[in-house]
Write an enzyme that holds these catalytic residues in place. Structure first.
Site, PDB file in Angstrom:
ATOM      1  N   ARG A 232       2.904  31.675  -3.191  1.00  0.00           N
ATOM      2  CA  ARG A 232       3.169  30.704  -4.240  1.00  0.00           C
ATOM      3  C   ARG A 232       3.447  31.461  -5.535  1.00  0.00           C
ATOM      4  NH1 ARG A 232       4.089  27.620  -0.929  1.00  0.00           N
ATOM      5  NH2 ARG A 232       3.303  25.510  -0.558  1.00  0.00           N
ATOM      6  N   GLU A 261       9.421  26.213 -10.065  1.00  0.00           N
ATOM      7  CA  GLU A 261      10.633  26.043  -9.268  1.00  0.00           C
ATOM      8  C   GLU A 261      11.330  24.718  -9.599  1.00  0.00           C
ATOM      9  OE1 GLU A 261       9.387  26.474  -5.212  1.00  0.00           O
ATOM     10  OE2 GLU A 261       8.703  28.522  -5.541  1.00  0.00           O
ATOM     11  N   HIS A 279      13.045  29.657  -2.109  1.00  0.00           N
ATOM     12  CA  HIS A 279      11.895  29.088  -1.405  1.00  0.00           C
ATOM     13  C   HIS A 279      12.302  28.579  -0.018  1.00  0.00           C
ATOM     14  CE1 HIS A 279       7.750  26.991  -2.051  1.00  0.00           C
ATOM     15  NE2 HIS A 279       7.896  27.409  -0.791  1.00  0.00           N
TER      16      HIS A 279
END
Length: 324
Positions: A232, A261, A279
């Site tokens: 993360r 993000e 991601h």
């Protein structure tokens, strides 16, 4: 009152369609109509289906008095207030195991790409630089590098196994030593970073691991060390990471996740020693299908008997590396 299903945040299109068509699920608005929607439907919502990118924070949970389960599509659940959920007896599930291989594969791919600068070399060819420069600058070898894994859970173990095939010595740090592990245990993230060439982050996100990799850890990794993050973005002090990358304080980074993000630090865009992914660690057809099925299986189990197949582990205190 019948307890209904609520979709919170965007989902895989096929999953969203199944929820609507087969579960008569509602979709939480993201505009000015949200307050009125929750006032009308909030008391009837029994389960939420969401992702680790959206989650169910405490303020939303407070508007769902009949909530019994938060069903996550994905392994991450740090955007859901699990402490509040536990206090209220709300179950939280995720989709572990089914994405382990693809996330571990991505970690290896990022490491190879970052050290060997494959993406940068690809850009070199596409720009037409090869005929003029003739020889691309030398990169770094991956095989035999000392690898440290922060968070030796399912994904961390899978990453370690893959790196072993490259002849890499493995060490790790987790909230506690893993019984029977063949790998060397480091007492802290900073100690781990100081003793390796490649530091791979495979710990859970959330408040317990926020900035676990801070400036001290990054400086311990040093100017010849590489950071790989498939965990993360919150785990890393991103400002410190950017600064050290620009100054040469660490050799490079392979990043699949970021603090906010989809925002990526502009300073990293043109750096050839940094590989940037959107991601996508679990982003394969096979894995996303398996994640979708497990999400629905968790929802079905809750509807049938009030339990879930894959409940998330208990909350971990700050400063410990929770494993993914």
């Amino acid at each position: 009152m019948t307890r209904r299903i609520l979709q919170v945040g965007p989902l895989k299109p096929s999953l969203a369609a199944t929820l609507t068509d087969h579960y008569d699920a509602l979709v939480l608005p993201d505009d000015d109509s949200r307050a009125a929607f929750l006032a009308e439907h909030g008391p009837s919502i029994g389960a939420v289906v969401t992702t680790g990118r959206t989650g169910v924070p405490a303020e939303l949970m407070a508007q769902l008095p009949a909530l019994g389960a938060v069903v996550n599509f994905g392994v991450g659940y740090d955007t859901t207030d699990v402490e509040t959920a536990a206090a209220r007896g709300v179950l939280v599930s995720n989709t572990p195991d089914v994405l382990t291989d693809c996330v571990a594969d991505t970690a290896i791919g990022l490491a190879i790409d970052t050290l060997r600068q494959l993406s940068a070399a690809d850009r070199f060819v596409r720009r037409g630089d090869w005929p003029e420069v003739v020889t691309y600058p030398l990169a770094r070898k991956v095989s035999g590098k000392r690898v440290g894994i922060l968070g030796l859970g399912r994904i961390g173990q899978a990453i370690a196994t893959r790196f072993e095939a490259f002849g890499c010595p493995i060490s790790y740090h987790s909230r506690r030593e893993v019984a029977g592990s063949p790998y060397t245990y480091a007492a802290s993230p900073a100690q781990l970073a100081a003793d390796v060439d490649i530091l791979v982050l495979a710990t859970s996100g959330g408040s317990g691991t926020q900035h676990l990799v801070d400036r001290k850890v990054l400086e311990a990794l040093g100017h010849e060390g590489y950071l790989i993050n498939i965990a993360r973005g919150s785990v890393v002090d991103q400002d410190a990471l950017v600064e050290l990358l620009l100054e040469g304080g660490i050799a490079g980074a392979g990043l699949d996740v970021y603090t906010e993000e989809p925002a990526v630090p502009a300073e990293l865009i043109d750096l050839d020693n940094v590989v940037l992914l959107p991601h996508l660690a679990s982003g394969t057809v096979e894995t996303r299908a398996a994640m979708e099925q497990l999400t629905l299986d968790n929802l079905d189990r809750w509807l049938a008997d009030g339990t879930v197949l894959t409940p998330v582990p208990e909350v971990t205190p700050r400063g410990a590396a929770r494993s993914r």
